[in-house]
Design an enzyme around this catalytic site. Structure first.
Site, PDB file in Angstrom:
ATOM      1  N   ARG A  15     -43.415 -26.252   3.837  1.00 40.15           N
ATOM      2  CA  ARG A  15     -43.408 -25.894   5.266  1.00 40.15           C
ATOM      3  C   ARG A  15     -44.460 -24.859   5.658  1.00 40.15           C
ATOM      4  O   ARG A  15     -44.698 -24.636   6.839  1.00 40.15           O
ATOM      5  CB  ARG A  15     -42.002 -25.415   5.671  1.00 40.15           C
ATOM      6  CG  ARG A  15     -41.036 -26.575   5.901  1.00 40.15           C
ATOM      7  CD  ARG A  15     -39.651 -26.069   6.224  1.00 40.15           C
ATOM      8  NE  ARG A  15     -38.975 -25.546   5.043  1.00 40.15           N
ATOM      9  CZ  ARG A  15     -37.919 -24.748   5.076  1.00 40.15           C
ATOM     10  NH1 ARG A  15     -37.419 -24.359   6.229  1.00 40.15           N
ATOM     11  NH2 ARG A  15     -37.352 -24.329   3.954  1.00 40.15           N
ATOM     12  N   LYS A 354     -72.822   5.562   6.348  1.00 39.19           N
ATOM     13  CA  LYS A 354     -72.508   4.974   5.037  1.00 39.19           C
ATOM     14  C   LYS A 354     -73.045   5.851   3.929  1.00 39.19           C
ATOM     15  O   LYS A 354     -74.186   6.297   3.999  1.00 39.19           O
ATOM     16  CB  LYS A 354     -73.128   3.577   4.942  1.00 39.19           C
ATOM     17  CG  LYS A 354     -72.742   2.837   3.679  1.00 39.19           C
ATOM     18  CD  LYS A 354     -73.889   2.020   3.094  1.00 39.19           C
ATOM     19  CE  LYS A 354     -74.894   2.904   2.378  1.00 39.19           C
ATOM     20  NZ  LYS A 354     -75.927   2.179   1.648  1.00 39.19           N
ATOM     21  N   ALA A 383     -79.989  10.317  19.563  1.00 39.16           N
ATOM     22  CA  ALA A 383     -79.596   8.947  19.904  1.00 39.16           C
ATOM     23  C   ALA A 383     -80.633   7.958  19.399  1.00 39.16           C
ATOM     24  O   ALA A 383     -81.832   8.197  19.494  1.00 39.16           O
ATOM     25  CB  ALA A 383     -79.453   8.817  21.415  1.00 39.16           C
ATOM     26  N   GLY A 426     -89.087  13.188  19.347  1.00 37.20           N
ATOM     27  CA  GLY A 426     -88.502  11.887  19.660  1.00 37.20           C
ATOM     28  C   GLY A 426     -89.483  10.751  19.402  1.00 37.20           C
ATOM     29  O   GLY A 426     -90.688  10.916  19.578  1.00 37.20           O
TER      30      GLY A 426
END
Ligand code: UD1
Ligand code: MG
Length: 459
Positions: A15, A354, A383, A426
């Site tokens: 089943r 990580k 960012a 940047g």
């Protein structure tokens, strides 16, 4: 006195309509059979035997290496036939506990109570009263309703027997020598043409061996899994029970019905968990930790008063991941194996970390990647910046000293070291080490042409 533990796991599980053997389907992240083996692990047994048949290779590979002995049953001619196959493997004397691989939540306390009640002398049956006993073997007692006389399978039962609500749960403890004798005498003259283990009850009665029915009031521990629906319902019961015990310990769950724990969760005081969170493996949450809605956290340790905002995914896999005290993570953050974040670290939306260590107060608040990096205290990581840690063949480390400021949209090509207090303009692609306190700008200089007229559309 010797003890054998036998788990029947040879049945097909028709089943489930699955190519995976039924006993390998998962409840709270673990195979059904693993749950059964886990609940009897604390019992001192001379032999632990698993009867396999349908999908035997797969089942044996999935649970092997834990001091188990496998006995194959081919073909599968019923539960009595299954136990017949184990006879040569049973340690002589003492008791034999029989369980089903598809009844995962049996408690250690219950199995121990059955073994104690058996004492190598009595046949002990675990029973339960069901409001709807359809399909189960019924416990037939004498006219006084006391002495157990037999178990009659539903398909073989008379109308009067079908009205009985006390059912056999599929769990028993039997005197081993008598069990061997009884299963040798079974036949398959019944509605299903199977060798029923349950027929040994009448044999025990005929021999004057005491038969004891131990009734459980806890339906959850004896519910079997035969279909995806039953599996899902049992999962919910199990999850609710886990949620209740966490709440009893003081954990504040926004909704116990929307909480999933597939492993172990250790919580300090004043922990709050919003809806739809999933915890897997081993997770520890310190005092005052708050977890926002829709987070998935696996094999990780979260320090006191840290906040994990909504939709954050933390997976330490085997290396683990840790978040320091008072850190702010997410929403939409991703911490991977080897992410070790110090106190008060901030990891914002769409930031992936990580195999990296971030010291106290370091921040990466938007759209960034830190892989194989060592990041000093108070670093501000802009960012869109990434560590280019993979050269196509090998991984390399990036070392960022304390108080470094990495502007937006930088590529740090590893191996590379940024000295303490360095500033990275940047948009820079950094391929060489930067001295402490230095400014590195590595991008095309801006050119301005005055009065520039843009091209016009040709008509
Ligand atoms: C069995 C009991 C029934 C009880 C019910 C509780 C018998 C004859 N009946 O019925 O009284 O109320 O459990 O759930 O025992 N298995 C094998 N080899 C086989 C057949 C089954 O290993 O040849 C295993 C299955 O994989 C399963 C367990 O034995 O783990 C029980 O088998 P199942 O067919 O589900 O028994 P039921 O018909 O439910
Ligand atoms: Mg059956």
């Amino acid at each position: 006195m010797s003890l054998n533990i036998v788990v029947m796991a040879a049945g097909k599980g028709t089943r489930m309509k699955s190519s995976l053997p039924k006993v390998l389907h998962k409840l709270a992240g673990r195979a059904l059979l693993q749950h059964v083996l886990g609940s009897t692990a604390a019992l001192a047994a001379d032999a632990r035997i698993v009867i396999t048949g349908h999908g035997a290779d797969q089942v044996e590979a999935a649970v092997g290496g834990e001091g188990l002995r496998f006995v194959r049953q081919e073909p599968q001619l019923g539960t009595g036939h299954a136990i017949q196959q184990t006879v040569p493997a049973l340690t002589a004397g003492g008791s034999t506990l029989i369980l089903s691989g598809d009844t995962p939540l049996i408690s250690t306390a219950t199995t121990r109570a059955l073994v104690d009640a058996c004492g190598g002398e009595r046949l002990v049956l675990l029973t339960i009263e069901y409001a709807d006993p359809t399909g189960y073997g019924r416990i037939v007692r004498d006219a006084a309703g006391e002495q157990v006389l037999a178990i009659v399978e539903h398909k073989d039962a008379s109308d009067a027997q079908r009205a009985l609500r006390e059912c056999y749960t599929g769990v028993m403890a039997a005197p081993t020598e008598a069990l061997k004798r009884w299963v040798g005498q079974l036949d398959n003259n019944n509605a299903q043409g199977e060798y029923y283990l349950t027929d040994i009850v009448a044999m025990a009665v005929a021999e004057g061996v005491p038969v004891v029915a131990v009734k459980t009031a806890d339906e959850t521990e004896v519910l079997g899994v035969n279909s995806p629906s039953q599996l899902a319902h049992l999962e919910r019961r199990f999850q609710l029970a886990q949620a209740e015990s966490l709440m009893t310990a003081g954990v504040r769950l926004a909704d116990p019905a929307r909480f999933d724990l597939r492993g172990t969760l250790h919580c300090g005081k004043d922990v709050e968990i919003d809806v739809n969170c999933v915890f897997e493996g081993a997770v520890t949450l310190g005092d005052g930790v708050r977890i926002g809605a829709n987070c998935v956290i696996r094999n990780a340790t979260i320090g006191a008063n840290a906040r994990i905002h909504e939709f954050t995914h933390i997976d330490g896999e085997t290396a683990g991941a840790s978040v320091g005290e008072g850190a702010l993570i997410g929403p939409f953050a991703r911490l991977r194996p080897g992410a070790k974040l110090g106190a008060e670290v901030h990891i914002g939306n769409f930031v992936e970390v990580k195999n990296s260590t971030l010291a106290k107060g370091a921040k990466a608040n938007h759209l960034a990647y830190l892989g194989d990096a060592t990041v000093g205290e108070r670093v501000n990581y802009g960012a869109g910046s990434i560590t280019a840690n993979y050269d196509g063949a090998n991984k390399h480390r990036t070392t960022i000293g304390a108080d470094v400021h990495v502007g937006s949209n930088c590529v740090l090509v590893a191996p590379v070291t940024l000295g303490d207090g360095a500033t990275i303009g940047g948009g820079s692609t950094i391929t060489k080490d930067v001295e402490p306190g230095g400014l590195a700008v590595a991008r095309g200089r801006q050119t301005v042409i005055s009065g520039w007229s843009r091209p016009k559309k040709v008509k």
